[in-house]
Design a protein around this motif. Structure first.
Motif, short mmCIF file in Angstrom:
data_model
loop_
_atom_site.label_atom_id
_atom_site.label_comp_id
_atom_site.label_asym_id
_atom_site.label_seq_id
_atom_site.Cartn_x
_atom_site.Cartn_y
_atom_site.Cartn_z
N THR A 1 0.83 -1.22 0.00
CA THR A 1 0.00 0.00 0.00
C THR A 1 0.86 1.27 0.00
N LYS A 2 2.19 1.09 -0.01
CA LYS A 2 3.08 2.25 -0.18
C LYS A 2 3.56 2.28 -1.63
N TYR A 3 4.41 1.33 -2.00
CA TYR A 3 5.09 1.50 -3.29
C TYR A 3 4.18 1.40 -4.51
N GLY B 1 1.98 8.40 -7.23
CA GLY B 1 2.40 9.66 -6.60
C GLY B 1 3.57 10.29 -7.33
N THR B 2 4.65 9.53 -7.46
CA THR B 2 5.83 10.08 -8.14
C THR B 2 5.53 10.35 -9.60
N GLY B 3 4.72 9.49 -10.21
CA GLY B 3 4.36 9.68 -11.62
C GLY B 3 3.72 11.05 -11.82
N GLY C 1 15.56 4.47 -15.34
CA GLY C 1 15.14 3.64 -14.22
C GLY C 1 13.67 3.29 -14.36
N TYR C 2 13.38 1.98 -14.46
CA TYR C 2 11.99 1.55 -14.61
C TYR C 2 11.55 0.76 -13.38
N GLY C 3 11.81 1.36 -12.20
CA GLY C 3 11.28 0.80 -10.96
C GLY C 3 9.85 1.27 -10.78
N TRP C 4 9.36 1.23 -9.53
CA TRP C 4 7.96 1.62 -9.31
C TRP C 4 7.73 3.08 -9.67
N CYS C 5 8.70 3.95 -9.32
CA CYS C 5 8.53 5.36 -9.67
C CYS C 5 8.62 5.54 -11.19
N GLY C 6 9.60 4.90 -11.79
CA GLY C 6 9.78 4.99 -13.25
C GLY C 6 8.52 4.57 -14.00
N ILE D 1 12.91 4.29 -22.22
CA ILE D 1 13.36 3.83 -20.89
C ILE D 1 14.82 3.39 -20.98
N THR D 2 15.61 3.76 -19.96
CA THR D 2 16.94 3.16 -19.84
C THR D 2 16.97 2.36 -18.54
N GLU D 3 17.61 1.23 -18.55
CA GLU D 3 17.64 0.34 -17.38
C GLU D 3 18.97 -0.41 -17.33
N VAL D 4 19.24 -1.01 -16.18
CA VAL D 4 20.41 -1.89 -16.05
C VAL D 4 19.97 -3.29 -15.66
N GLU D 5 18.67 -3.43 -15.37
CA GLU D 5 18.15 -4.70 -14.85
C GLU D 5 17.32 -5.34 -15.97
N GLY E 1 14.77 11.07 -8.12
CA GLY E 1 15.28 10.08 -7.16
C GLY E 1 15.69 10.80 -5.89
N HIS E 2 15.92 10.04 -4.83
CA HIS E 2 16.02 10.67 -3.49
C HIS E 2 17.15 11.69 -3.36
N PHE E 3 18.36 11.34 -3.83
CA PHE E 3 19.48 12.27 -3.64
C PHE E 3 19.89 12.96 -4.95
N VAL F 1 22.44 13.07 -6.64
CA VAL F 1 23.69 12.51 -7.21
C VAL F 1 23.43 11.77 -8.52
N GLU F 2 22.16 11.72 -8.94
CA GLU F 2 21.84 10.89 -10.12
C GLU F 2 22.34 11.54 -11.41
N ILE F 3 22.37 12.88 -11.41
CA ILE F 3 22.94 13.61 -12.53
C ILE F 3 24.31 14.08 -12.07
N1 LIG Z 1 10.62 11.97 -5.49
C1 LIG Z 1 9.88 11.26 -4.69
O1 LIG Z 1 8.91 11.76 -4.12
C2 LIG Z 1 10.19 9.81 -4.49
C3 LIG Z 1 9.18 8.93 -4.09
C4 LIG Z 1 9.47 7.58 -3.93
C5 LIG Z 1 10.77 7.14 -4.15
N2 LIG Z 1 11.75 8.05 -4.49
C6 LIG Z 1 13.14 7.65 -4.76
O2 LIG Z 1 13.21 7.31 -6.14
C7 LIG Z 1 14.26 6.37 -6.37
C8 LIG Z 1 13.70 5.15 -7.10
O3 LIG Z 1 12.70 4.53 -6.31
P1 LIG Z 1 11.92 3.22 -6.82
O4 LIG Z 1 10.99 2.85 -5.73
O5 LIG Z 1 11.39 3.42 -8.20
O6 LIG Z 1 13.13 2.19 -6.85
P2 LIG Z 1 13.26 0.80 -7.62
O7 LIG Z 1 14.35 0.06 -6.94
O8 LIG Z 1 11.91 0.16 -7.75
O9 LIG Z 1 13.71 1.24 -9.09
C9 LIG Z 1 14.95 1.77 -9.42
C10 LIG Z 1 15.31 1.26 -10.81
O10 LIG Z 1 16.45 1.95 -11.29
C11 LIG Z 1 17.26 1.02 -12.00
N3 LIG Z 1 18.64 1.53 -12.11
C12 LIG Z 1 19.63 1.53 -11.18
N4 LIG Z 1 20.74 2.08 -11.69
C13 LIG Z 1 20.45 2.45 -12.97
C14 LIG Z 1 21.19 3.08 -14.02
N5 LIG Z 1 22.45 3.43 -13.84
N6 LIG Z 1 20.56 3.32 -15.19
C15 LIG Z 1 19.25 2.95 -15.39
N7 LIG Z 1 18.52 2.34 -14.44
C16 LIG Z 1 19.10 2.11 -13.24
C17 LIG Z 1 17.14 -0.26 -11.19
O11 LIG Z 1 17.49 -1.41 -11.96
C18 LIG Z 1 15.66 -0.24 -10.81
O12 LIG Z 1 14.86 -0.92 -11.76
C19 LIG Z 1 14.83 6.10 -4.99
O13 LIG Z 1 15.90 6.98 -4.75
C20 LIG Z 1 13.68 6.45 -4.07
O14 LIG Z 1 14.10 6.69 -2.74
C21 LIG Z 1 11.48 9.36 -4.70
#
Ligand SMILES: NC(=O)c1ccc[n+]([C@@H]2O[C@H](COP(=O)([O-])OP(=O)(O)OC[C@H]3O[C@@H](n4cnc5c(N)ncnc54)[C@H](O)[C@@H]3O)[C@@H](O)[C@H]2O)c1
Length: 418
Positions: free
Chosen positions: A179-181, A188-190, A214-219, A235-239, A294-296, A298-300
């Protein structure tokens, strides 16, 4: 002595109105607050909280206060604080140490001020407070019953702390509740990331090539919403599984070095470092827009961007134009910090209702189970996750079916087949 540090107390009235507005979309937190007011499950408990100081956080904090807790708050990001909300919370009797735009030194001074509350519980988003407690304020550790962590990056850091054998008290990974992610990270992030970029730039999304790193839950959420606005999403990914999922969801997938040549807008959402690096910056088109959610920050690789630039100017609030030595312009939003919180208001209250319901119920659970929880990173108890979903459905006026006793039996048996 003043136990808070905020920008301007006179903003409190505006903050109170906005907190009330958010509460309309937070019925689950409302129910918890009413129960906490009667039962006082956090009576006398000291909490140090490090969360984005937003209207939604204020509603959580007020519920915890009703539960009997004494809370001191600081911000989880130097650029995410809503100064009017900070002022309102102070009027409600909750010391807040957070000023939007604070420098790093002040950011940590504020974390330390929150820790001066000698916490029995910690509430963190990104694990800066917990890390400070484990490294610089270890003497306070004896008081701590447990804590909660809100985001993916924080959970990763806490698991590393646990793996290194250095974790000193039990923590619950709120981020990992369904119920969070499924709702906060995805919807939410979308929505709020698109909102932040739109507010900062006023761009038209239709027809743009949007690169989501990054195509995690936020992506997932960002890609979905950008596509909905008519963008072509890359989309770019490493997984590999997530890359495959992105393909089947209908997006283009390619290495970032290729996407760099065609993208109009780049959004990092990985929790990783230097995802957009010098080589990618060198390949980008004139006018490319960069945002991180993303949280910090440092991503760029901002130092690389700085080193490639011959000049820099602020062309709009939260939009920095870098003119590179070869004449191209690159636009960085919100100094590479969480764009949805820095340039917009963060997640809508309706999703934070569920995230923060998990927070409140997990804090209550930690007090109830004081002393009996193993020192490790725990998942959110399943009954709490399910309870949050049930309460949210109830609040939305939605009923669902129940399993019959015959179905319950069938679903737990192996005898019956074709
Ligand atoms: N802005 C906000 O309000 C907010 C909200 C929730 C989470 N977050 C943050 O967002 C970030 C992502 O969260 P999530 O829940 O989607 O995480 P997640 O682990 O579900 O997804 C992250 C994805 O990024 C991919 N990845 C890692 N390194 C990569 C690279 N070099 N190139 C391309 N893809 C890469 C991973 O394989 C993974 O699929 C975290 O830092 C989280 O704390 C921010």
């Amino acid at each position: 002595m003043k136990n808070y540090d905020i920008k301007d107390p006179s903003l409190a009235a505006e903050g109170k109105n906005r907190i009330e507005w958010a509460s309309r979309e937070m019925p689950v937190i409302g129910l918890i607050k009413d129960r906490f007011a009667k039962e006082k499950p956090l009576k006398g408990i000291r909490i140090s909280g490090c969360l984005h100081i937003t209207t939604e956080t204020a509603n959580l904090v007020l519920a915890l206060k009703e539960g009997g807790a004494s809370i001191v708050m600081c911000a989880a990001n130097p650029l995410s604080t809503q100064d009017d909300v900070a002022a309102a919370l102070v009027e409600y009797g909750i010391p807040v140490n957070a000023i939007r735009g604070e420098d790093e030194k002040t950011y940590y001074k504020h974390i330390n001020a929150a820790l001066d509350n000698k916490p029995q519980l910690t509430v963190d988003d990104g694990a800066d407070l917990v890390t400070t407690l484990h490294t610089k304020r270890v003497k306070l550790m004896g008081n701590v019953i447990g804590g909660t962590e809100e985001t993916t990056t924080g959970v990763i850091r806490l698991r590393s702390l646990e793996k290194a054998g250095k974790l000193k008290y039990p923590l619950i990974a709120v981020n990992d509740a369904q119920t969070k992610y499924l709702f906060d990270n995805r919807y939410g992030t979308g929505q709020s990331t698109i909102d932040g970029i739109t507010r900062a730039t006023n761009i038209l999304w239709a027809g743009k090539k949007v690169v989501v790193c990054g195509y995690g839950w936020c992506g997932h959420g960002i890609a979905l919403r950008a596509e909905g606005l008519g963008s072509q999403v890359i989309i770019t990914e490493v997984e590999p599984v997530r890359a495959l999922e992105a393909i089947m969801d209908g997006y283009q997938v390619m290495p970032l070095i290729e996407a760099a040549k065609v993208g109009d807008i780049f959004i990092t959402i990985t929790g990783d470092k230097n995802v957009i690096d010098k080589a990618h910056l060198q390949a980008m088109k004139d006018g490319a827009i960069l945002a991180n959610t993303g949280h910090f920050n440092v991503e760029i690789n901002i130092p690389a961007l700085e080193s490639m630039a011959k000049s820099k100017r602020r062309i709009r609030p939260l939009v920095d134009e870098y003119t590179l030595k070869d004449g191209r312009h690159i636009y960085l939003l919100a100094e590479g910090r969480v764009v949805n919180l820095a340039a917009a208001e963060g997640h809508p209250a309706s999703v934070m209702d569920m995230s923060f319901a998990n927070q409140a119920l997990c804090l209550e659970y930690m007090v109830k189970n004081k002393g009996s929880l193993e020192v490790k990173v725990h998942p959110v108890p399943e009954e709490i996750d399910k309870q949050v979903a049930r309460l949210k459905l109830d609040a939305m006026g939605i009923n669902i079916d129940q399993l019959t006793s015959q179905q319950k039996k069938y679903l737990t048996s192996w005898e019956e087949g074709t």
